[in-house]
Design an enzyme around this catalytic site. Sequence first.
Site, PDB file in Angstrom:
ATOM      1  N   GLY A  16       0.796  -1.235   0.000  1.00  0.00           N
ATOM      2  CA  GLY A  16       0.000   0.000   0.000  1.00  0.00           C
ATOM      3  C   GLY A  16       0.819   1.272   0.000  1.00  0.00           C
ATOM      4  N   THR A  17       2.138   1.166   0.239  1.00  0.00           N
ATOM      5  CA  THR A  17       2.984   2.363   0.263  1.00  0.00           C
ATOM      6  C   THR A  17       3.716   2.593  -1.058  1.00  0.00           C
ATOM      7  OG1 THR A  17       4.733   0.969   1.135  1.00  0.00           O
ATOM      8  CG2 THR A  17       3.450   2.225   2.750  1.00  0.00           C
ATOM      9  N   VAL A  23       1.680   2.105  -6.995  1.00  0.00           N
ATOM     10  CA  VAL A  23       0.276   1.794  -7.303  1.00  0.00           C
ATOM     11  C   VAL A  23      -0.590   1.928  -6.044  1.00  0.00           C
ATOM     12  CG1 VAL A  23      -1.296   0.071  -8.264  1.00  0.00           C
ATOM     13  CG2 VAL A  23       1.038   0.241  -9.155  1.00  0.00           C
ATOM     14  N   GLY A  24      -0.072   1.457  -4.904  1.00  0.00           N
ATOM     15  CA  GLY A  24      -0.827   1.530  -3.646  1.00  0.00           C
ATOM     16  C   GLY A  24      -1.183   2.964  -3.272  1.00  0.00           C
ATOM     17  N   TYR A  69      11.277 -12.784 -12.018  1.00  0.00           N
ATOM     18  CA  TYR A  69      10.037 -12.024 -11.771  1.00  0.00           C
ATOM     19  C   TYR A  69       8.892 -12.609 -12.592  1.00  0.00           C
ATOM     20  CZ  TYR A  69       7.106  -7.714 -11.983  1.00  0.00           C
ATOM     21  OH  TYR A  69       6.086  -6.790 -11.929  1.00  0.00           O
ATOM     22  N   PRO A  72      -1.043  -4.908 -15.714  1.00  0.00           N
ATOM     23  CA  PRO A  72      -0.767  -3.533 -16.160  1.00  0.00           C
ATOM     24  C   PRO A  72       0.443  -3.484 -17.087  1.00  0.00           C
ATOM     25  CG  PRO A  72      -0.767  -3.713 -13.742  1.00  0.00           C
ATOM     26  CD  PRO A  72      -0.681  -5.105 -14.311  1.00  0.00           C
ATOM     27  N   HIS A 120      12.535   1.848 -12.444  1.00  0.00           N
ATOM     28  CA  HIS A 120      12.101   1.720 -13.832  1.00  0.00           C
ATOM     29  C   HIS A 120      12.568   2.955 -14.601  1.00  0.00           C
ATOM     30  CE1 HIS A 120       9.128  -1.244 -12.196  1.00  0.00           C
ATOM     31  NE2 HIS A 120       9.501  -1.864 -13.299  1.00  0.00           N
ATOM     32  N   ARG A 160       7.410   1.119 -25.480  1.00  0.00           N
ATOM     33  CA  ARG A 160       6.688   0.777 -24.245  1.00  0.00           C
ATOM     34  C   ARG A 160       5.337   1.488 -24.208  1.00  0.00           C
ATOM     35  NH1 ARG A 160      10.280  -2.345 -24.187  1.00  0.00           N
ATOM     36  NH2 ARG A 160      11.801  -2.812 -22.549  1.00  0.00           N
ATOM     37  N   ASP A 216      19.158  -2.735 -23.820  1.00  0.00           N
ATOM     38  CA  ASP A 216      17.842  -2.251 -24.246  1.00  0.00           C
ATOM     39  C   ASP A 216      16.710  -3.054 -23.607  1.00  0.00           C
ATOM     40  OD1 ASP A 216      18.272  -0.108 -25.874  1.00  0.00           O
ATOM     41  OD2 ASP A 216      18.210  -1.240 -27.759  1.00  0.00           O
TER      42      ASP A 216
HETATM   43  P1  NAP Z   1       6.652  -0.402  -5.520  1.00  0.00           P
HETATM   44  O1  NAP Z   1       6.385   1.044  -5.666  1.00  0.00           O
HETATM   45  O2  NAP Z   1       8.053  -0.904  -5.600  1.00  0.00           O
HETATM   46  O3  NAP Z   1       6.030  -0.873  -4.134  1.00  0.00           O
HETATM   47  C1  NAP Z   1       6.204  -2.187  -3.685  1.00  0.00           C
HETATM   48  C2  NAP Z   1       5.379  -2.368  -2.441  1.00  0.00           C
HETATM   49  O4  NAP Z   1       5.555  -3.721  -1.976  1.00  0.00           O
HETATM   50  C3  NAP Z   1       5.785  -1.436  -1.291  1.00  0.00           C
HETATM   51  O5  NAP Z   1       4.611  -1.022  -0.616  1.00  0.00           O
HETATM   52  C4  NAP Z   1       6.613  -2.352  -0.398  1.00  0.00           C
HETATM   53  O6  NAP Z   1       6.557  -1.979   0.964  1.00  0.00           O
HETATM   54  C5  NAP Z   1       5.913  -3.689  -0.605  1.00  0.00           C
HETATM   55  N1  NAP Z   1       6.764  -4.841  -0.327  1.00  0.00           N
HETATM   56  C6  NAP Z   1       7.865  -5.233  -1.017  1.00  0.00           C
HETATM   57  N2  NAP Z   1       8.414  -6.326  -0.435  1.00  0.00           N
HETATM   58  C7  NAP Z   1       7.613  -6.629   0.633  1.00  0.00           C
HETATM   59  C8  NAP Z   1       7.642  -7.651   1.611  1.00  0.00           C
HETATM   60  N3  NAP Z   1       8.606  -8.605   1.624  1.00  0.00           N
HETATM   61  N4  NAP Z   1       6.687  -7.643   2.571  1.00  0.00           N
HETATM   62  C9  NAP Z   1       5.723  -6.687   2.585  1.00  0.00           C
HETATM   63  N5  NAP Z   1       5.621  -5.717   1.666  1.00  0.00           N
HETATM   64  C10 NAP Z   1       6.564  -5.688   0.701  1.00  0.00           C
HETATM   65  O7  NAP Z   1       5.809  -1.260  -6.572  1.00  0.00           O
HETATM   66  P2  NAP Z   1       4.665  -0.791  -7.571  1.00  0.00           P
HETATM   67  O8  NAP Z   1       5.336  -0.251  -8.763  1.00  0.00           O
HETATM   68  O9  NAP Z   1       3.641   0.006  -6.839  1.00  0.00           O
HETATM   69  O10 NAP Z   1       4.058  -2.202  -7.991  1.00  0.00           O
HETATM   70  C11 NAP Z   1       2.840  -2.676  -7.460  1.00  0.00           C
HETATM   71  C12 NAP Z   1       2.452  -3.945  -8.210  1.00  0.00           C
HETATM   72  O11 NAP Z   1       2.284  -3.627  -9.589  1.00  0.00           O
HETATM   73  C13 NAP Z   1       3.509  -5.045  -8.144  1.00  0.00           C
HETATM   74  O12 NAP Z   1       2.876  -6.287  -7.949  1.00  0.00           O
HETATM   75  C14 NAP Z   1       4.185  -4.986  -9.495  1.00  0.00           C
HETATM   76  O13 NAP Z   1       4.704  -6.230  -9.858  1.00  0.00           O
HETATM   77  C15 NAP Z   1       3.044  -4.524 -10.373  1.00  0.00           C
HETATM   78  N6  NAP Z   1       3.437  -3.830 -11.607  1.00  0.00           N
HETATM   79  C16 NAP Z   1       4.220  -2.693 -11.533  1.00  0.00           C
HETATM   80  C17 NAP Z   1       4.571  -2.052 -12.700  1.00  0.00           C
HETATM   81  C18 NAP Z   1       5.429  -0.812 -12.693  1.00  0.00           C
HETATM   82  O14 NAP Z   1       5.778  -0.306 -13.790  1.00  0.00           O
HETATM   83  N7  NAP Z   1       5.780  -0.250 -11.555  1.00  0.00           N
HETATM   84  C19 NAP Z   1       4.137  -2.556 -13.949  1.00  0.00           C
HETATM   85  C20 NAP Z   1       3.332  -3.685 -13.970  1.00  0.00           C
HETATM   86  C21 NAP Z   1       2.991  -4.315 -12.791  1.00  0.00           C
HETATM   87  P3  NAP Z   1       7.519  -0.809   1.612  1.00  0.00           P
HETATM   88  O15 NAP Z   1       7.657   0.271   0.597  1.00  0.00           O
HETATM   89  O16 NAP Z   1       6.763  -0.385   2.809  1.00  0.00           O
HETATM   90  O17 NAP Z   1       8.825  -1.465   1.898  1.00  0.00           O
HETATM   91  P1  GDP Z   2      11.110  -2.823 -18.708  1.00  0.00           P
HETATM   92  O1  GDP Z   2      10.005  -2.097 -19.417  1.00  0.00           O
HETATM   93  O2  GDP Z   2      10.591  -3.958 -17.869  1.00  0.00           O
HETATM   94  O3  GDP Z   2      12.190  -3.251 -19.650  1.00  0.00           O
HETATM   95  O4  GDP Z   2      11.749  -1.885 -17.635  1.00  0.00           O
HETATM   96  P2  GDP Z   2      12.295  -0.402 -17.522  1.00  0.00           P
HETATM   97  O5  GDP Z   2      11.272   0.496 -17.002  1.00  0.00           O
HETATM   98  O6  GDP Z   2      13.535  -0.564 -16.720  1.00  0.00           O
HETATM   99  O7  GDP Z   2      12.589   0.118 -19.022  1.00  0.00           O
HETATM  100  C1  GDP Z   2      13.728  -0.292 -19.644  1.00  0.00           C
HETATM  101  C2  GDP Z   2      13.995   0.444 -20.943  1.00  0.00           C
HETATM  102  O8  GDP Z   2      14.348   1.811 -20.692  1.00  0.00           O
HETATM  103  C3  GDP Z   2      15.196  -0.202 -21.585  1.00  0.00           C
HETATM  104  O9  GDP Z   2      15.088  -0.077 -22.994  1.00  0.00           O
HETATM  105  C4  GDP Z   2      16.358   0.633 -21.027  1.00  0.00           C
HETATM  106  O10 GDP Z   2      17.514   0.566 -21.855  1.00  0.00           O
HETATM  107  C5  GDP Z   2      15.727   2.018 -21.043  1.00  0.00           C
HETATM  108  N1  GDP Z   2      16.335   2.957 -20.072  1.00  0.00           N
HETATM  109  C6  GDP Z   2      16.935   4.129 -20.410  1.00  0.00           C
HETATM  110  N2  GDP Z   2      17.399   4.769 -19.332  1.00  0.00           N
HETATM  111  C7  GDP Z   2      17.037   4.004 -18.257  1.00  0.00           C
HETATM  112  C8  GDP Z   2      17.215   4.169 -16.850  1.00  0.00           C
HETATM  113  O11 GDP Z   2      17.780   5.152 -16.355  1.00  0.00           O
HETATM  114  N3  GDP Z   2      16.697   3.198 -16.049  1.00  0.00           N
HETATM  115  C9  GDP Z   2      16.028   2.104 -16.565  1.00  0.00           C
HETATM  116  N4  GDP Z   2      15.516   1.191 -15.728  1.00  0.00           N
HETATM  117  N5  GDP Z   2      15.877   1.914 -17.896  1.00  0.00           N
HETATM  118  C10 GDP Z   2      16.370   2.862 -18.735  1.00  0.00           C
END
Ligand code: NAP
Ligand code: GDP
Length: 318
Positions: free
Chosen positions: A12-13, A16-17, A139, A166, A182, A212, A274
């Site tokens: 939740g922190t 997305v949360g 992952y 997502p 990311h 992307r 890449d």
């Molecule tokens: P995030 O910002 O990295 O947040 C991760 C969350 O998980 C935090 O609240 C963290 O808690 C908690 N967490 C991690 N390890 C934990 C553990 N061992 N026990 C309890 N809590 C734990 O992630 P997000 O980007 O919001 O992602 C949310 C979901 O969307 C994930 O399932 C991810 O795979 C999915 N998703 C994300 C993306 C993206 O681009 N970000 C894309 C597609 C899908 P603390 O911060 O309190 O430590």
């Molecule tokens: P992905 O979509 O799961 O591959 O994850 P990312 O959000 O890490 O996106 C990766 C793409 O962005 C790749 O093509 C990387 O080469 C490019 N990229 C460029 N600059 C950065 C950077 O500073 N951090 C990350 N994570 N990726 C970068």
Amino acid sequence: MGKNKVILVTGGTGLVGKAIQHIVELENLPDEKWIFLSSKDGDLCDYQATKKIFETHCPTHVIHLAAMVGGLFHNMAHNLDFLRNNLHMNDNILQISYESRVEKVVSCLSTCIFPDKTQYPIDETMVHNGPPHPSNFGYSYAKRMIDIQNKAYHEQHGCMFTSVIPCNVFGPHDNYNPESSHVIPGLIKKLHDIIEKGGDTFTVMGTGKPLRQFIYSVDLAKLFLWVLRNYQEVEPIILSVDENSEVTIKELAEEIAQAFNFKGTIVFDTTKADGQYKKTASNAKLRKYLPDFQFTPFSLAMKESVNWYRENHEIARN
Ligand code: NAP
Ligand code: GDP
């Protein structure tokens, strides 16, 4: 959803949360009690700690976001940790939700778990059709198992456990740590720091050619709430912007530069990876349910995300 729901949000922190919390606070519905968990409330890799959380809150519904999450470079260096941590968390959440008779669980997959070699656009039927991209196989396989578990809990116990897929997410409260972020938060922090130091060269990793789809966390939060309340299938549903909203990393870097009003030069470090070239996903299933859903325009969402970081960089996850 009927009366008096208790909704537990794991993770939740996170990015997305926090967005879901923002929308829920705006809605302020009297028959829903929301609990947003941090890892400080307990390690979800630990069965006993997770069980205790469920005994404390007695949720009727769970949105399971908690995961070990990271960008391309973090995944490449830690595939085993991504696999094990996510397998443990997901297994604990789903098994304890079953044991606690939770009515519905919505878990989170990602478009980066799809087969590397595939037809485009990718759709929900293709999750298990072939190996994922080697950069993030840990992952990917852990996330794919959620879908398998959801089907097995449904078949054996009649549970309503489902998942969403997502595309790449961005917005306020992201993870800006250059080691694990990311691409969008990584580049926002990088350009912010360059501008603060008076620099005029913005270096982006890779060729800039990969494609992307990016969804604003606030839009994703609204869709998550719709899934929780209305989506009745165990099968996953892709939550993504339209296919024609896909951008190259180069176009993304230009958008970020524009949001900062940066007038310097953008260069590409082609010695860096890449990752997957593209993972174009179809949101046709979502559009069938919600044909009129309006995504926030990319430039506006980027501007809001950049402004949030400018105002909050001292407290952000750097
Ligand atoms: P995030 O910002 O990295 O947040 C991760 C969350 O998980 C935090 O609240 C963290 O808690 C908690 N967490 C991690 N390890 C934990 C553990 N061992 N026990 C309890 N809590 C734990 O992630 P997000 O980007 O919001 O992602 C949310 C979901 O969307 C994930 O399932 C991810 O795979 C999915 N998703 C994300 C993306 C993206 O681009 N970000 C894309 C597609 C899908 P603390 O911060 O309190 O430590
Ligand atoms: P992905 O979509 O799961 O591959 O994850 P990312 O959000 O890490 O996106 C990766 C793409 O962005 C790749 O093509 C990387 O080469 C490019 N990229 C460029 N600059 C950065 C950077 O500073 N951090 C990350 N994570 N990726 C970068």
